[in-house]
Design a protein around this motif. Sequence first.
Motif, mmCIF file in Angstrom:
data_model
loop_
_atom_site.group_PDB
_atom_site.id
_atom_site.type_symbol
_atom_site.label_atom_id
_atom_site.label_comp_id
_atom_site.label_asym_id
_atom_site.label_seq_id
_atom_site.Cartn_x
_atom_site.Cartn_y
_atom_site.Cartn_z
ATOM 1 N N LEU A 279 4.810 8.117 -5.849
ATOM 2 C CA LEU A 279 4.316 8.741 -7.078
ATOM 3 C C LEU A 279 5.393 8.862 -8.155
ATOM 4 C CD1 LEU A 279 2.051 11.481 -5.456
ATOM 5 C CD2 LEU A 279 1.337 9.342 -6.525
ATOM 6 N N LEU B 271 -5.124 8.303 -1.993
ATOM 7 C CA LEU B 271 -3.889 9.088 -1.950
ATOM 8 C C LEU B 271 -3.771 9.827 -0.613
ATOM 9 C CD1 LEU B 271 -1.417 10.072 -3.544
ATOM 10 C CD2 LEU B 271 -2.837 11.841 -4.566
ATOM 11 N N VAL C 257 0.821 -1.228 0.000
ATOM 12 C CA VAL C 257 0.000 0.000 0.000
ATOM 13 C C VAL C 257 0.853 1.275 0.000
ATOM 14 C CG1 VAL C 257 -1.974 -1.118 1.111
ATOM 15 C CG2 VAL C 257 -0.251 -0.005 2.515
ATOM 16 N N TYR D 250 -0.839 3.021 -10.718
ATOM 17 C CA TYR D 250 -0.920 4.476 -10.917
ATOM 18 C C TYR D 250 -0.490 5.261 -9.681
ATOM 19 C CZ TYR D 250 -5.307 3.890 -8.406
ATOM 20 O OH TYR D 250 -6.252 3.572 -7.460
ATOM 21 N N PHE D 251 -0.341 4.619 -8.550
ATOM 22 C CA PHE D 251 0.219 5.301 -7.383
ATOM 23 C C PHE D 251 1.643 4.823 -7.099
ATOM 24 C CE2 PHE D 251 -4.228 6.195 -5.528
ATOM 25 C CZ PHE D 251 -4.198 7.492 -6.003
ATOM 26 N N LYS E 234 5.291 5.749 -10.549
ATOM 27 C CA LYS E 234 3.995 5.274 -11.040
ATOM 28 C C LYS E 234 4.045 4.752 -12.473
ATOM 29 C CE LYS E 234 2.035 9.599 -12.707
ATOM 30 N NZ LYS E 234 0.938 10.529 -12.634
ATOM 31 N N GLU F 287 -2.015 14.366 -9.530
ATOM 32 C CA GLU F 287 -2.281 12.932 -9.714
ATOM 33 C C GLU F 287 -3.764 12.617 -9.919
ATOM 34 O OE1 GLU F 287 0.141 10.948 -10.161
ATOM 35 O OE2 GLU F 287 1.663 12.405 -9.563
ATOM 36 N N ILE G 267 2.695 4.251 -1.262
ATOM 37 C CA ILE G 267 2.602 5.029 -2.505
ATOM 38 C C ILE G 267 3.937 5.683 -2.821
ATOM 39 C CG2 ILE G 267 1.607 7.196 -3.384
ATOM 40 C CD1 ILE G 267 -1.068 6.286 -2.259
ATOM 41 N N ARG H 9 2.666 1.769 -6.699
ATOM 42 C CA ARG H 9 2.724 0.604 -5.810
ATOM 43 C C ARG H 9 3.130 -0.619 -6.612
ATOM 44 N NH1 ARG H 9 -3.140 2.021 -3.359
ATOM 45 N NH2 ARG H 9 -3.585 1.679 -5.547
ATOM 46 N N ALA I 282 -2.727 7.622 2.204
ATOM 47 C CA ALA I 282 -1.273 7.384 2.235
ATOM 48 C C ALA I 282 -0.549 8.577 2.848
ATOM 49 C CB ALA I 282 -0.762 7.111 0.829
#
Lengths: 312, 519
Positions: free
Chosen positions: A59, B382, A55, A76-77, A62, B316, A57, A79, B385
């Motif tokens: 960025l 998001l 989980v 897309y995050f 990505k 994002e 992230i 991960r 997180a």
Amino acid sequence: MSAVTFAPPERSNSALSLASGQFLGNRAALVSFVCFVLITVACLAAPLIAPYDPVAISLSDKLQAPGMAHWLGTDYFGRDVLSRVLYGGRVSLMVALLVVVASTLVGVPIGLLAGFAGGRVDNALMRIMDAFLTFPPLLLAVAIVGVLGPSIENVMLALALVRVPVFARIVRSSTLSIREETYVKAARVLGSGWVRILVTHVLRNAIAPIVVQITIVFAGAIVSEASISFLGLGAQPPSPSWGRDLNEARRFLEDAPWLLFGPSIAILVSVLSVNFIGDGLRDALDPRAWQTLRRATARGSAAQGATPGRSQ
Amino acid sequence: MFPTRRAKLFTPTRRSFLAGAGAFAAATQFPIPAIGQGKKDLVYGGFGAGYSNLNPLQRTDNAAGIIMRNVFDALVRPDYAAQRVVPELAVEWSRPDALTWRIKLREGVKWHKGYGEMTAEDVVYSWMTCLQDKCFQTGTALFPLESIKADGKYVVEAKMKQPFGAFPGVTMGYGGNIICKAAHQEMGNAYNLTPIGTGAFQVEQASSNEIIVARNSDYWNPNQPQLDRIVFRAIPDSQVRLQSLERGELDFISQPDTKDVEEIKSNDDLVYTSTPGWVWDYQQFCLKGNDGMAFQDKRVRQAISYAIDREAIVKEIYNGEALPTDYTIPPGFMGYKKGPLRYPKNGDLAKAKELMAAAGVSGYEVEVICSDKDWLRRELELVAAMVSQIGITYKIRNLDIGSFNNLWLNKNFQQHLEDITIVAPDTDATCWWFYHSQGNVTAGYDNPEMDKLLDEARASSDTDERIGLYDQVTSVALEDQPLVIHCNPNLIRAYRKGLQGFEPGPQANAEWFKDARWS
């Protein structure tokens, strides 16, 4: 003069060995069993072997394509997809296991009771089961989750509920024929209680179809959980889930198609494995197959001059 | 050779048969877009999972609001360019004294389906129903209403409990949409999905995921509407909406996935619009009934606000189609300043951790609910997180909009993330009902200083004084953080080339098609 002695019958042992012999002789079932064990072990060991936090992230990472750093790429995050597949499997397999356990524990006694008691009890219980069976199982599960609210616990409950009638029907059907067997009548005459008869005689002899049904329900539960999570009603973000991750991967079908591979292959392999295992178990638990195996074994033994069950 | 080739050409093979069948199926399944002369209908793909209520006194979600605004006219409507309201059902309004408003109604406005003429009685009935039922609107425009009466057939006189200079503008919210007394009394709950309005379109057919409206031939403006029919379809998946538009199954979509903006722009058959919205994405803490929760301490709420990287959300989630901000006044409103004003756009984790430590909170778990807008669900992931870096675990629960609104309006939640559209072009509408202790979506926030400021700003007619008061409102809100505002997203629409007369507005719950037509 040599004395001829008869060994006590070792029916259960020989049945087990015949069944396992039959199962091990089924190559597809054996390979599937190995695959399923590997998947299960990998998912259970996810905290030890997953390369990244599923989980976490990042960025800047990505939508990376599969490579050395991320074997199945990143979402897309940012991960790690492999880590999410491994952790997602824990959810899917746990749901499937609990669905099987719960629906068996509820459905089997209902089927035993309905089949053995007959009459009004049978009628009442089976009409309730019929009512459940009139709805498509997945639709009913989605409706139940819709009412209870989206969560993985509610998915388990819904899937278990819709699978109960399947077990009840199968066990009732077996019970109806087993209760007419001579040994059941003999047990009754000897004064055995109905619970003892149900457990010792009926359930033991109805176990084969139950075992096969367990594999079918297990595979179905994996697909159903993935479908419900795909619709957003199952595992809630950010928890990894094969179905939900597949849904998110759909957004990037053109830009990052590799996102589909991990969860979809995991679903495919695990469901196929369980289905092949089920096929193998069905064949292995079929007494007609044992007879064939027994005859083959007997021919083999006769050829070597030995007679099973006799000592000299 | 020629006969052989000819024979070959017409020999049906399995492949040619399948190709032919496929082409036939495609031609029948996916109609070729009939742009141009003669096209008089519009198929609209809206966000959200379905439509539950079109009654302006009850409905609460933006997706249904878009339909409602085409079915109901309001007393006033917005002139987005001029940032003011202009007459619609009300043609004049005056203020004989500080507490009284007299509203003169347009004459000759007919209700749909033969329910007669709209009169002052309908306005009185609408507002009294609203107040008696304590409906969604009572916390906005109608809250300070003391009494209301009809003065003849076309004049309404409203007495306020306190001076309310922004009253005409704020009634542009749903409270200004007037319902039909006769139809509402006759139809009961059926009115909610098949309402009788005065708008340019009337509901022809309604189901939970598709509503068809048809031209109102008795509309008071004879030049409107231009279209015969609009089919509103609820399609919650942004990608499906776009694909349906590209295939010609839809003519118009709202809120496509922002990652697809370039694809839309490069499609010569489509028109793309992006309008800065009177919208914010925000988190709200339910301070009522959650006594043990760590977020009752304003330092924890401030820490969450500091932990949010608003620029990352803009990049994002919105692909740049939003402005980071940390307060409630959107661009264009009185008192707007470019944000964020206090919380850095990239966040400040060190400050966030310092505040958590000062509050004596090392970490906790909280349930955060979200509705069915797919972009907000991603945003919440998001944000979860981001706050996990200061030890807070967001247990996410995604809901359909009906369930979400039920929990939200009944203050039966811990925390939520949602977006909201400001209903009226006055700063009162951006603050009062979110921050005032009597506001019906305030969720337990109660600060007498804030109440005083909001009431003074509401009562004043002096623009400079109001700006000063709203500056103070903003300062208190930034300190208390009952809401953590993330950004002002743009509203994105895409439609087929050839559609004219549509003015893209800044409200997510308003898309008027009165003047829309096909060239």
